[in-house]
Design an enzyme around this catalytic site. Structure first.
Site, PDB file in Angstrom:
ATOM      1  N   HIS A  17       0.886  -1.180  -0.026  1.00  0.00           N
ATOM      2  CA  HIS A  17       0.076  -0.027  -0.137  1.00  0.00           C
ATOM      3  C   HIS A  17       0.835   1.155  -0.050  1.00  0.00           C
ATOM      4  CE1 HIS A  17      -3.011  -2.894   2.347  1.00  0.00           C
ATOM      5  NE2 HIS A  17      -3.499  -2.629   1.135  1.00  0.00           N
ATOM      6  N   LYS A  41     -18.037  -7.105   7.779  1.00  0.00           N
ATOM      7  CA  LYS A  41     -16.526  -7.876   8.133  1.00  0.00           C
ATOM      8  C   LYS A  41     -15.953  -7.116   9.309  1.00  0.00           C
ATOM      9  CE  LYS A  41     -14.479  -8.395   3.624  1.00  0.00           C
ATOM     10  NZ  LYS A  41     -13.149  -8.103   2.959  1.00  0.00           N
ATOM     11  N   SER A 128      -2.435  -7.822   2.642  1.00  0.00           N
ATOM     12  CA  SER A 128      -2.788  -7.803   4.048  1.00  0.00           C
ATOM     13  C   SER A 128      -3.262  -9.326   4.706  1.00  0.00           C
ATOM     14  CB  SER A 128      -3.900  -6.814   4.561  1.00  0.00           C
ATOM     15  OG  SER A 128      -3.579  -5.472   4.042  1.00  0.00           O
TER      16      SER A 128
HETATM   17  O1  PNS Z   1      -8.466  -3.448   0.202  1.00  0.00           O
HETATM   18  P1  PNS Z   1      -9.669  -3.988  -0.253  1.00  0.00           P
HETATM   19  O2  PNS Z   1     -10.580  -4.884   0.463  1.00  0.00           O
HETATM   20  O3  PNS Z   1      -9.284  -4.768  -1.789  1.00  0.00           O
HETATM   21  O4  PNS Z   1     -10.682  -2.559  -0.736  1.00  0.00           O
HETATM   22  C1  PNS Z   1     -11.840  -2.948  -1.499  1.00  0.00           C
HETATM   23  C2  PNS Z   1     -12.916  -1.650  -1.291  1.00  0.00           C
HETATM   24  C3  PNS Z   1     -13.005  -1.434   0.032  1.00  0.00           C
HETATM   25  C4  PNS Z   1     -11.910  -0.311  -1.933  1.00  0.00           C
HETATM   26  C5  PNS Z   1     -14.170  -1.998  -2.004  1.00  0.00           C
HETATM   27  O5  PNS Z   1     -14.563  -3.087  -1.466  1.00  0.00           O
HETATM   28  C6  PNS Z   1     -15.147  -0.925  -2.039  1.00  0.00           C
HETATM   29  O6  PNS Z   1     -15.043   0.006  -2.835  1.00  0.00           O
HETATM   30  N1  PNS Z   1     -15.862  -0.900  -0.972  1.00  0.00           N
HETATM   31  C7  PNS Z   1     -17.185   0.358  -0.842  1.00  0.00           C
HETATM   32  C8  PNS Z   1     -18.360  -0.188  -1.311  1.00  0.00           C
HETATM   33  C9  PNS Z   1     -18.687  -0.029  -2.836  1.00  0.00           C
HETATM   34  O7  PNS Z   1     -18.597   1.050  -3.239  1.00  0.00           O
HETATM   35  N2  PNS Z   1     -18.851  -1.027  -3.355  1.00  0.00           N
HETATM   36  C10 PNS Z   1     -18.873  -1.256  -4.940  1.00  0.00           C
HETATM   37  C11 PNS Z   1     -17.691  -0.785  -5.646  1.00  0.00           C
HETATM   38  S1  PNS Z   1     -17.756  -1.571  -6.945  1.00  0.00           S
END
Ligand code: PNS
Length: 156
Positions: A17, A41, A128
Site C-alpha cells: 500500500h 466484516k 494484508s
Molecule cells: O483493500 P480492499 O479490501 O481490496 O478494498 C476494497 C474496497 C473497500 C475498495 C471495495 O470493497 C469498495 O470500494 N467498497 C465500498 C463499497 C462500494 O462502493 N462497492 C462498490 C464498488 S464496485
C-alpha cells in the site's frame, strides 16, 4: 486542486500500500486515503486503529489525508470532489477484479475514472491477508509492513 482517492480495507496497511501511496501522492495535489468499513466484516484491526497506523506511516508525506468511510465509494468520491480513484494492481487477478470495480464505479459515479497503478516488483507479493497469516504464526513481518504496524502486530 486535484484530489485522488485511494480506498481500501488496510487491515493492516502494508509496504505494498505504501508503494502506491508514495507514487500516487506525487500525481495529485491531495491524496485522500480512505479506510472503507464493511459492516459485514470484522477484520483484524478495528477501523480506528487502521486509520492511526496509516496516519503514522504517512506522517512524512505532506499531501496525504486519511479518512474512514462507510458506504459506496462513488458517493465518497462525489462528496470529496475527487478527480479519480487510484488502485494498485499486483497481477492478473487484481487486474480482473479492479477492472470490474472500475467499470461499476464509473457508472455509479457519473463518469468517475479509476487509475490502475502496477505495484513495484519488490512488493508485488505483499497483501494484508499474507501479513495477517504470518503474524498469526508469530513470523517476522518487518519486510512486509511499516515499522509502526510491525510493532502493533508484535504487541497483539
Ligand atoms: O483493500 P480492499 O479490501 O481490496 O478494498 C476494497 C474496497 C473497500 C475498495 C471495495 O470493497 C469498495 O470500494 N467498497 C465500498 C463499497 C462500494 O462502493 N462497492 C462498490 C464498488 S464496485
Amino acid at each position: 486542486m486535484k484530489t485522488i482517492l485511494y480506498p481500501g480495507s488496510f487491515d493492516p496497511v502494508t509496504l505494498g500500500h505504501m508503494d502506491i501511496i508514495q507514487r500516487a501522492s506525487s500525481l495529485a495535489d491531495r491524496l485522500l486515503v480512505a479506510v472503507l468499513i464493511n459492516p459485514n466484516k470484522t477484520g483484524m484491526f478495528p477501523p480506528q486503529e487502521r486509520v492511526e497506523m496509516l496516519q503514522e506511516a504517512c506522517a512524512e508525506i505532506q499531501n496525504v489525508k486519511v479518512i474512514m468511510f462507510t458506504g459506496l465509494l462513488a458517493d465518497l468520491a462525489r462528496r470529496e470532489q475527487v478527480q479519480a480513484i487510484i488502485k494498485g494492481v499486483r497481477g492478473v487477478i487484481d487486474l480482473e477484479n479492479e477492472t470490474t470495480m472500475a467499470r461499476a464505479n464509473k457508472q455509479l459515479g457519473g463518469g468517475l475514472e479509476t487509475l490502475l497503478l502496477p505495484s513495484s516488483s519488490k512488493v508485488e507479493h505483499i497483501s494484508s491477508t499474507l501479513v495477517r497469516e504470518i503474524a498469526a504464526f508469530h513470523g517476522n513481518v518487518d519486510e512486509y509492513v511499516p515499522a509502526c504496524v510491525a510493532c502493533r502486530l508484535r504487541e497483539r
